[in-house]
Design an enzyme around this catalytic site. Structure first.
Site, PDB file in Angstrom:
ATOM      1  N   SER A 247       4.025  -2.954   0.384  1.00 16.67           N
ATOM      2  CA  SER A 247       4.799  -3.682   1.395  1.00 16.67           C
ATOM      3  C   SER A 247       4.181  -3.417   2.760  1.00 16.67           C
ATOM      4  O   SER A 247       3.202  -2.677   2.892  1.00 16.67           O
ATOM      5  CB  SER A 247       6.248  -3.202   1.391  1.00 16.67           C
ATOM      6  OG  SER A 247       6.318  -1.923   1.987  1.00 16.67           O
ATOM      7  N   LYS A 248       4.798  -4.015   3.771  1.00 18.38           N
ATOM      8  CA  LYS A 248       4.302  -3.886   5.148  1.00 18.38           C
ATOM      9  C   LYS A 248       4.123  -2.432   5.576  1.00 18.38           C
ATOM     10  O   LYS A 248       3.347  -2.137   6.460  1.00 18.38           O
ATOM     11  CB  LYS A 248       5.290  -4.560   6.107  1.00 18.38           C
ATOM     12  CG  LYS A 248       5.164  -6.055   6.134  1.00 18.38           C
ATOM     13  CD  LYS A 248       5.795  -6.597   7.416  1.00 18.38           C
ATOM     14  CE  LYS A 248       5.479  -8.037   7.635  1.00 18.38           C
ATOM     15  NZ  LYS A 248       6.174  -9.013   6.853  1.00 18.38           N
ATOM     16  N   ARG A 249       4.896  -1.546   4.958  1.00 20.15           N
ATOM     17  CA  ARG A 249       4.781  -0.134   5.333  1.00 20.15           C
ATOM     18  C   ARG A 249       3.425   0.445   4.935  1.00 20.15           C
ATOM     19  O   ARG A 249       2.953   1.409   5.519  1.00 20.15           O
ATOM     20  CB  ARG A 249       5.886   0.675   4.647  1.00 20.15           C
ATOM     21  CG  ARG A 249       7.120   0.783   5.494  1.00 20.15           C
ATOM     22  CD  ARG A 249       8.115   1.755   4.934  1.00 20.15           C
ATOM     23  NE  ARG A 249       8.335   1.608   3.498  1.00 20.15           N
ATOM     24  CZ  ARG A 249       8.169   2.580   2.619  1.00 20.15           C
ATOM     25  NH1 ARG A 249       7.769   3.766   3.011  1.00 20.15           N
ATOM     26  NH2 ARG A 249       8.415   2.377   1.351  1.00 20.15           N
ATOM     27  N   HIS A 250       2.810  -0.123   3.914  1.00 18.17           N
ATOM     28  CA  HIS A 250       1.574   0.472   3.406  1.00 18.17           C
ATOM     29  C   HIS A 250       0.316  -0.278   3.829  1.00 18.17           C
ATOM     30  O   HIS A 250      -0.756   0.277   3.848  1.00 18.17           O
ATOM     31  CB  HIS A 250       1.577   0.485   1.872  1.00 18.17           C
ATOM     32  CG  HIS A 250       2.852   0.982   1.285  1.00 18.17           C
ATOM     33  ND1 HIS A 250       3.779   0.166   0.685  1.00 18.17           N
ATOM     34  CD2 HIS A 250       3.365   2.226   1.223  1.00 18.17           C
ATOM     35  CE1 HIS A 250       4.800   0.877   0.261  1.00 18.17           C
ATOM     36  NE2 HIS A 250       4.588   2.122   0.582  1.00 18.17           N
ATOM     37  N   ALA A 251       0.460  -1.554   4.121  1.00 12.89           N
ATOM     38  CA  ALA A 251      -0.752  -2.351   4.326  1.00 12.89           C
ATOM     39  C   ALA A 251      -0.403  -3.599   5.113  1.00 12.89           C
ATOM     40  O   ALA A 251       0.761  -3.975   5.202  1.00 12.89           O
ATOM     41  CB  ALA A 251      -1.312  -2.764   2.966  1.00 12.89           C
TER      42      ALA A 251
END
Ligand code: GLU
Length: 485
Positions: A247-251
């Site tokens: 998700s946006k948190r990782h990439a």
């Protein structure tokens, strides 16, 4: 001829998982001399918008995953849009009704709710299924909208040999008389997908493995239609390092964010291919190599983990592999919208090539290259105030003015001679190269970190170098320390 397709729903942007699915299909098509078909699955109106479809097309174009056919739009191929194919779905569905393997269902929302409530009240633990209210009825009311449902035999099982996952069998008991066509005429995903894959003569359906559960109902539809199904390749998910859904948190999840951050399309393709496919322990592949080497048996069966560092490494390697011409083109495109840049310098091949050459050994992305060389394309550099405060002392400025005079006194502007003369000049003053290079770098580029001093001088040339050395010193002397230089 091999025919494969990518069939995204336009629900947002093209994310890494979708791009990788498209890539595998595209590689297969290109390696087999086949056709790559693009179909936008936009029948679920509530969740779709045109901008999302456009973002998907833009992402595929940027990646170079070109499609081979579709309705003609302005001399070009558009993709197929399911929303434009409703008559075809209706025709197939009515054919199934006529053959007695599907039926009209006039059940209203209230009737279905009542059936569902009764199921809940019965205390049954089994999931609710449509109770077949209209399965055998032919007393069709006139002028009333109806859905079309498939007559499903819940005995036995449905299975296939997945190109990635091997044999999969799922009991038909998990199925029910599901809807093919809604009463508003729109197909449900499984039906639209089968009708299209069939009429577009697709022979390998590639999609994310979250669609494994959709394959048995699709196989039942092929059977009802009396057609052999295509083969299926369900590609495992991409997870974060810690095993969560990416998700946006990782990439940066959207492909276009990588473009905007200065990644090269070939680096994104390379990294995506390696996420879930391998060829020995080779990490770096050109697009041509990927086409030549891609094979379904080398697609991994378990989820791949996204690794930002590895991605950057792949990106940096591709950056260094670019020809100076292509790099100049890409950097120009990346910088063109920067209004502060002087078009004259951006058009100057010698300056641009020299500047780029000084940046590529350290930079990983195009954005970093652009940031490193921007000083050479601006009428005046943007001065970083902390670099100015740290390195442009009164004494350093005096030295810069003298250094400008030295540069002007040299008989030729030649790098080797420049370096020797500077070293002699510093030796005579008992000064280190660092004592000159740091303030000079700030005066010339506005930044404390950039290329080597002589590389920068070479990029700027005698006149611009002397001008910047003097005006930086001058600005400081006239008390403009706080003001932007
Ligand atoms: N439209 C589906 C999605 O975007 C994919 C369907 C398919 O490839 O069969 O998830």
């Amino acid at each position: 001829m091999v025919r494969v397709r990518f069939a995204p729903s336009p629900t947002g942007y093209l994310h890494l998982g979708g791009a990788r699915t498209a890539l595998f299909s595209w590689l297969w098509a290109r390696s087999q001399g086949g056709r790559f078909v693009l179909r936008i699955e936009d029948t679920d109106r509530a969740r779709h918008d045109e901008a999302s479809a456009e973002a998907i097309l833009e992402s595929l174009r940027w990646l170079g995953l070109d499609w081979d056919e579709g309705p003609e739009v302005g001399g070009d191929f558009g993709p197929y849009f399911q929303s434009e194919r409703q008559a075809i779905y209706r025709q197939f569905a009515e054919q199934l009704v006529a053959r007695g393997v599907a039926y009209r269902c006039y059940a209203t929302a209230e009737e279905l709710k009542a059936a569902r409530d009764a199921h809940t009240a019965s205390g049954s633990k089994a999931p609710f299924k449509y109770p077949g209210i209209w399965r055998d009825r032919t007393d069709w009311p006139e002028h009333q909208p109806y859905a079309i449902r498939l007559k499903v035999d819940e005995r036995g099982q449905t299975g296939w040999n997945d190109l990635v996952k091997g044999r999969i069998d799922i009991p038909n008991q998990t199925q029910q008389d599901f809807i093919l066509l809604r009463s508003d005429g729109l197909p449900l995903y499984n039906f639209g997908c089968v009708v299209d894959d069939l009429s577009m003569k697709i022979d390998i359906v590639t999609r994310g493995d979250d669609h494994v559960i959709n394959t048995p109902p699709q196989l039942l539809i092929y059977e009802a239609l009396g057609h052999e199904p295509p083969r299926f390749a369900h590609v495992p998910m991409i997870l974060s390092q810690s095993g969560e859904k990416l998700s946006k948190r990782h990439a940066a999840v959207s492909v276009l964010e990588y473009r905007d951050a200065g990644y090269l399309p070939e680096a994104v393709l390379n990294y995506l291919a390696r996420l879930g496919w391998s060829h020995g322990d080779q990490e770096i592949f050109s697009k041509e190599e990927l086409i030549r080497l891609f094979a379904w048996e080398n697609v991994g069966t378990s989820a791949a983990r996204y690794d930002a560092k590895k991605f950057l490494h792949v990106q940096a390697t591709h950056l260094r592999r670019q020809s100076p011409q292509r790099l100049a083109e890409l950097v120009r495109a990346a910088i063109r919208s920067d209004e502060a840049v002087d078009a004259r310098w951006l058009a100057d091949n010698v300056t641009l090539d020299k500047a780029i050459a000084t940046a590529t050994s350290r930079a990983t992305t195009l954005e970093e290259v652009a940031n490193t060389i921007r000083y050479a394309l601006l009428p005046r550099p943007h001065y970083d105030s902390s670099a100015v405060a740290k390195f442009l002392s009164e004494a350093a400025c005096a030295l810069l003015v003298e250094f400008a005079a030295l540069l002007e006194s040299l008989p030729t502007w030649e790098l080797g001679a420049l370096e020797t003369a500077t070293q002699d000049w510093l030796d005579a003053r008992n000064l280190s190269m660092k004592a000159l290079a740091q303030p000079a770098r700030v005066a010339l580029t506005g930044q404390s970190k950039n290329a080597g001093l002589f590389e920068i001088l070479d990029v700027l040339g005698l006149e611009r170098s002397c001008d910047r050395l003097r005006s930086a010193a001058q600005a400081l002397r006239s008390g403009a320390e706080e003001a932007p230089l």
